[in-house]
Design a protein around this motif. Structure first.
Motif, PDB file in Angstrom:
ATOM      1  N   THR A  77       0.860  -1.183   0.000  1.00  0.00           N
ATOM      2  CA  THR A  77       0.000   0.000   0.000  1.00  0.00           C
ATOM      3  C   THR A  77       0.898   1.236   0.000  1.00  0.00           C
ATOM      4  O   THR A  77       2.121   1.120   0.011  1.00  0.00           O
ATOM      5  CB  THR A  77      -0.891   0.021   1.256  1.00  0.00           C
ATOM      6  OG1 THR A  77      -0.051   0.163   2.405  1.00  0.00           O
ATOM      7  CG2 THR A  77      -1.688  -1.277   1.378  1.00  0.00           C
ATOM      8  N   SER A  78       0.293   2.411   0.018  1.00  0.00           N
ATOM      9  CA  SER A  78       1.098   3.630  -0.043  1.00  0.00           C
ATOM     10  C   SER A  78       1.549   4.108   1.334  1.00  0.00           C
ATOM     11  O   SER A  78       2.335   5.040   1.426  1.00  0.00           O
ATOM     12  CB  SER A  78       0.323   4.731  -0.766  1.00  0.00           C
ATOM     13  OG  SER A  78      -0.886   4.997  -0.091  1.00  0.00           O
ATOM     14  N   SER A  79       1.068   3.481   2.383  1.00  0.00           N
ATOM     15  CA  SER A  79       1.507   3.828   3.739  1.00  0.00           C
ATOM     16  C   SER A  79       0.915   2.810   4.710  1.00  0.00           C
ATOM     17  O   SER A  79      -0.005   2.068   4.358  1.00  0.00           O
ATOM     18  CB  SER A  79       1.038   5.235   4.134  1.00  0.00           C
ATOM     19  OG  SER A  79      -0.375   5.275   4.230  1.00  0.00           O
ATOM     20  N   GLY A  80       1.442   2.813   5.932  1.00  0.00           N
ATOM     21  CA  GLY A  80       0.868   1.963   6.958  1.00  0.00           C
ATOM     22  C   GLY A  80      -0.558   2.372   7.276  1.00  0.00           C
ATOM     23  O   GLY A  80      -1.425   1.529   7.513  1.00  0.00           O
ATOM     24  N   THR A  81      -0.795   3.673   7.267  1.00  0.00           N
ATOM     25  CA  THR A  81      -2.142   4.184   7.517  1.00  0.00           C
ATOM     26  C   THR A  81      -3.130   3.644   6.494  1.00  0.00           C
ATOM     27  O   THR A  81      -4.222   3.182   6.837  1.00  0.00           O
ATOM     28  CB  THR A  81      -2.121   5.726   7.496  1.00  0.00           C
ATOM     29  OG1 THR A  81      -1.386   6.180   8.640  1.00  0.00           O
ATOM     30  CG2 THR A  81      -3.511   6.317   7.531  1.00  0.00           C
ATOM     31  N   ARG A  82      -2.724   3.674   5.220  1.00  0.00           N
ATOM     32  CA  ARG A  82      -3.595   3.128   4.172  1.00  0.00           C
ATOM     33  C   ARG A  82      -3.814   1.637   4.356  1.00  0.00           C
ATOM     34  O   ARG A  82      -4.903   1.117   4.087  1.00  0.00           O
ATOM     35  CB  ARG A  82      -2.982   3.364   2.789  1.00  0.00           C
ATOM     36  CG  ARG A  82      -3.184   4.735   2.241  1.00  0.00           C
ATOM     37  CD  ARG A  82      -4.611   4.918   1.723  1.00  0.00           C
ATOM     38  NE  ARG A  82      -4.737   6.262   1.177  1.00  0.00           N
ATOM     39  CZ  ARG A  82      -5.883   6.888   1.013  1.00  0.00           C
ATOM     40  NH1 ARG A  82      -7.021   6.297   1.342  1.00  0.00           N
ATOM     41  NH2 ARG A  82      -5.923   8.098   0.521  1.00  0.00           N
ATOM     42  N   LEU A 217       2.424  -2.265   4.151  1.00  0.00           N
ATOM     43  CA  LEU A 217       2.103  -3.666   3.835  1.00  0.00           C
ATOM     44  C   LEU A 217       0.720  -3.981   4.354  1.00  0.00           C
ATOM     45  O   LEU A 217       0.383  -3.611   5.479  1.00  0.00           O
ATOM     46  CB  LEU A 217       3.038  -4.643   4.559  1.00  0.00           C
ATOM     47  CG  LEU A 217       4.533  -4.562   4.388  1.00  0.00           C
ATOM     48  CD1 LEU A 217       5.190  -5.684   5.199  1.00  0.00           C
ATOM     49  CD2 LEU A 217       4.887  -4.675   2.930  1.00  0.00           C
ATOM     50  N   LEU A 218      -0.043  -4.693   3.564  1.00  0.00           N
ATOM     51  CA  LEU A 218      -1.304  -5.243   4.055  1.00  0.00           C
ATOM     52  C   LEU A 218      -1.307  -6.735   3.735  1.00  0.00           C
ATOM     53  O   LEU A 218      -1.157  -7.121   2.573  1.00  0.00           O
ATOM     54  CB  LEU A 218      -2.504  -4.559   3.397  1.00  0.00           C
ATOM     55  CG  LEU A 218      -3.869  -5.199   3.710  1.00  0.00           C
ATOM     56  CD1 LEU A 218      -4.175  -5.160   5.200  1.00  0.00           C
ATOM     57  CD2 LEU A 218      -4.988  -4.515   2.916  1.00  0.00           C
TER      58      LEU A 218
ATOM     59  N   ALA B 241      -4.622  10.653   3.334  1.00  0.00           N
ATOM     60  CA  ALA B 241      -4.191   9.965   4.551  1.00  0.00           C
ATOM     61  C   ALA B 241      -2.826   9.332   4.376  1.00  0.00           C
ATOM     62  O   ALA B 241      -2.440   8.943   3.272  1.00  0.00           O
ATOM     63  CB  ALA B 241      -5.218   8.894   4.924  1.00  0.00           C
ATOM     64  N   GLY B 242      -2.103   9.241   5.469  1.00  0.00           N
ATOM     65  CA  GLY B 242      -0.825   8.524   5.476  1.00  0.00           C
ATOM     66  C   GLY B 242       0.368   9.453   5.495  1.00  0.00           C
ATOM     67  O   GLY B 242       0.296  10.592   5.045  1.00  0.00           O
ATOM     68  N   PHE B 243       1.462   8.908   5.994  1.00  0.00           N
ATOM     69  CA  PHE B 243       2.723   9.641   6.113  1.00  0.00           C
ATOM     70  C   PHE B 243       3.152  10.137   4.733  1.00  0.00           C
ATOM     71  O   PHE B 243       3.122   9.396   3.754  1.00  0.00           O
ATOM     72  CB  PHE B 243       3.771   8.685   6.680  1.00  0.00           C
ATOM     73  CG  PHE B 243       5.026   9.342   7.136  1.00  0.00           C
ATOM     74  CD1 PHE B 243       5.087   9.948   8.377  1.00  0.00           C
ATOM     75  CD2 PHE B 243       6.157   9.355   6.331  1.00  0.00           C
ATOM     76  CE1 PHE B 243       6.254  10.550   8.820  1.00  0.00           C
ATOM     77  CE2 PHE B 243       7.328   9.948   6.765  1.00  0.00           C
ATOM     78  CZ  PHE B 243       7.374  10.553   8.011  1.00  0.00           C
ATOM     79  N   GLU B 244       3.557  11.400   4.664  1.00  0.00           N
ATOM     80  CA  GLU B 244       3.933  11.986   3.383  1.00  0.00           C
ATOM     81  C   GLU B 244       5.168  11.306   2.781  1.00  0.00           C
ATOM     82  O   GLU B 244       6.158  11.107   3.458  1.00  0.00           O
ATOM     83  CB  GLU B 244       4.230  13.482   3.531  1.00  0.00           C
ATOM     84  CG  GLU B 244       3.015  14.337   3.831  1.00  0.00           C
ATOM     85  CD  GLU B 244       2.770  14.526   5.321  1.00  0.00           C
ATOM     86  OE1 GLU B 244       3.378  13.775   6.131  1.00  0.00           O
ATOM     87  OE2 GLU B 244       1.981  15.410   5.677  1.00  0.00           O
TER      88      GLU B 244
END
Lengths: 480, 480
Positions: A77-82, A217-218, B241-244
């Motif tokens: 994914t594009s970030s851990g948040t995503r 990562l998901l 959303a998510g770290f830049e």
């Protein structure tokens, strides 16, 4: 006189790896190397596309090996948040028929808690499991929370603010028996080790282990019902929309493997350094509370809170001394509320400092931090006019028999922000007769947490909160 | 004998810039430079965080200047697809009270069309405006589509498959008058120029202009009602959303500025090269249709379709010859449907090739492509047993008077994929008496597009589609 670059560098220590770790040399190398090979679309059949596809496949295999899953269970994914957002939304949707109940711990990362809020807004029901004063969930709290309509449970592998490890394997086992998938937010721990136990989904973030930003990562285990939400997109098994950030993905996988190769030795080394901080901070700084579990904790994180200290002012002092740390104090945030983690733990939030050591931190840097910290705390306290710590002067204690109009004392701290309400309380406690009470009027969110914490630390009794015209009245009974 | 690396390199030309452009040298430089400065959290107050914040602010200002907007109107997303998804969802939610009607053109990027599908699934109403045979929307079609409950209109600045430019400025003006925000997908054009007209939202993707992957832009003009969807996240004004992904963001902004500085001259140069391909392909390859607008088009894209050619086989032939191109033929895709763009235009989809030249393409490479193409097409046609093109042999034409059982001829192409049904049709047309018809039975989605297109190209009459036990019967009347 300007500092020489060498001297300047010597004095600088970045102690906020839990926010973002500096780029690992292997990540840098892999990123640079794959910029030439990995810019094309891996879905294309021509040579540049095939090369990109090979890089992507290899990165997926490497990452899956580090996680301990099958490559086809893992997407980037594009970030851990995503990863968290998509993982929770997809799992909840996939099990919609089972029910609309979600379990999260009270100390999860905001990406988990905000996902839970969206679910609630859509009619879902959320149980937030409590934590102990060390920040750990009890396995029983998940057992109690599980229901026949539970669609998903979430638990972090370790807490991002205080470093406490959670009983993930036991909770995963419990969930497995109940037929409920467990999503593990492994952002803080995946660089140290694979997550044990029969978990069902896992999310992580590369820049936490020294990988580049822009990669999460998901993992969704085979057999877990999962319905990706949002507009259709065929990339990454339909679970992560958008063109793959391939050079960064390659760097993420390579650096995860690299940090894991050193993880056992480096964990021992950092654990010794953080143990030093845990032990020495209360010795060199008066009126401090070290929070988080002393044993079951991440190697590099140690968190403490200092009475009578403005967190933001302390961060500035430390920054001036060359140390970069973060804080869960409300005084450093624009929201004016203390960290939800400290709140859930019920510990002091004022003057909060999280030290999170990146891999490779030198013992000298930690020693220098311990040298510098007492002066930094003292400087902030002095500016705030905080009561000087020290043994109480017995002459100041009015004898109990002389108690004047008991319960009459009121401290008006309305409009004053953390740590002022606690400082005002500490200033007047000497005037309160033993057995008598003082009411602190405050409209600062932090007071609700910090006044009880102060009582705990100072051996006084917190007698509860009463409604007031503005804010609340926090009642404290003097015991000694 | 293995080719020497030098020879190998000489023969390779990447002609698929519309999918992903190779990394621009300025992007590479900026990315490398900011890996050291830009890994920290820009929301933090310590020195590493402040440096990251400065880089982020500077990148935002540079990107906003290139777009022609205010810095606080622009956020960085993780991809162009994410920018489109978030932009459409946020604009639709922000104007929910106005209504639940969305306008998109039929030839938008899949990220727009899939967003529209989600909206429809949630009860929204979508109008898809048609395009001409060149792929352009008519301004009037947007005028006709606008309703009092229209929440949002979307239009690409230029089409990604055929390069046709859309009348964005005029449609934006129309929408402004109607009080409806227009979202422009500028992914293919932003590297060439800012988008003109009073648009309200804009989405773009850095890897299309030579920036790194992992970065998109979403611009929301001040005053546009916008309600970000998904879990709360304070980064990027709550819109991404998510770290830049900071090093990549810096590289994206720097490379956009760099490509713009050369855009006018490079556009002229590439336009000449694509004009050469447009003119020469029909001269050197028989039975070919060049699609897209000849004048109002992007500088670097040219698209054509070849009768009796399997798109995937042609891509392989060209790849072997060192050319990387893409195709909208169904035969190259796992979905078995031809490109929705070619379908909306009503043009031939079989043997489709999109050439999209990256900046810096040498004229020699284009010449070599034009040298190689006829042989590649011929090789594929030969393998498929395609009818050799050439003037029809008059002896083969049965006189009209002799017409046996008119309409009796049926070609069974069931289970055969593009381009076989058209090849089978071409093989039997000589047996059909002038004025008579032939029915082609096919269950291939591409036949619905390619059989009418074949009729148009060969001067025969397409008499319509009839239901059949399996698939459809496509009826063709021989005219000559």
């Amino acid at each position: 006189m300007a500092l020489s670059p060498a001297l300047y560098r010597w004095g600088v220590a970045y102690f906020d790896a839990a926010s973002a770790a500096p780029l690992h040399p292997v990540a840098r190398q892999a990123l640079s190397a794959s910029l030439d090979e990995g810019w094309a679309d891996p879905a294309r059949l021509y040579r540049e596309g095939r090369r990109a596809r090979m890089l992507l496949d290899a990165a997926r295999e490497a990452a899956a090996e580090s996680v301990g899953c099958r490559p086809d269970e893992l997407v980037f994914t594009s970030s851990g948040t995503r990863a968290v957002h998509s993982g929770i939304a997809g799992a909840l949707a996939g099990r919609r028929r089972v029910g609309r109940h979600l379990i999260v711990s009270a100390v999860e990362h905001s990406s988990v808690l905000h996902s839970a809020e969206v679910f609630e807004a859509e009619g879902g029901v959320v149980t937030r499991t409590p934590v102990t004063r060390t920040g750990a969930v009890a396995v029983e709290s998940y057992a109690d929370a599980l229901r026949s309509d539970t669609a998903l449970a979430c638990l972090q592998s370790a807490n991002h603010e205080v470093g406490t490890e959670q009983p993930v394997a036991a909770v995963a086992e419990l969930c497995r028996e109940a037929g409920v998938p467990l999503l593990v937010d492994a952002a803080q721990s995946l660089g140290w080790a694979a997550v044990a136990g029969p978990w069902s989904l896992l999310a992580a973030s590369a820049h936490k282990w020294g990988g580049p930003s822009g990669v999460g990562l998901l993992v969704v285990r085979k057999g877990v019902r999962f319905a990706p939400q949002g507009p259709l997109d065929e990339r990454e098994s339909g679970r992560a929309a958008g063109f793959e950030n391939l050079p960064a993905i390659v760097a993420a996988a390579a650096s995860l493997r690299a940090v894991r190769a050193q993880a056992a030795a480096e964990a021992d080394r950092l654990r010794e350094l953080t143990a030093r901080i845990r032990a020495r901070v209360p010795a060199v700084v008066p009126e401090v509370e070290v929070v988080g579990d002393a044993e079951r904790r991440l190697p590099g994180i140690v968190t403490f809170s200092c009475l009578y200290v403005d967190g933001e002012a302390l961060l500035h002092e430390l920054d001036r001394e060359g140390f970069s740390v973060s804080s869960g104090s409300s005084c450093t945030s624009s929201t004016l509320t203390p960290s939800h983690v400290l709140r859930a733990m019920g510990v002091l939030s004022e003057g909060n400092v999280r030290v999170s050591l990146p891999a490779g931190t030198a013992p000298d840097e930690v020693e220098r931090f311990l040298d510098v910290l007492p002066g930094a705390v003292a400087a902030v306290r002095e500016k705030l006019g905080a009561p000087l710590p020290g043994p109480a002067d017995p002459r100041e204690i009015p004898p109990a028999g002389d108690a004047p109009a008991v319960d009459a004392l009121v401290v008006d701290a309305l409009g004053r922000r953390c740590p002022i309400p606690v400082i005002e309380l500490a200033k007047v406690i000497g005037e309160v007769p033993v057995g008598g009470t003082v009411r602190v009027l405050s409209d600062d969110e932090a007071a609700r947490l910090d006044i009880p914490a102060w009582c705990e630390m100072r051996g006084q009794e917190y007698a509860g909160e009463e409604p007031a015209d503005r804010g609340s009245a926090y009642v404290v009974r003097r015991l000694s």
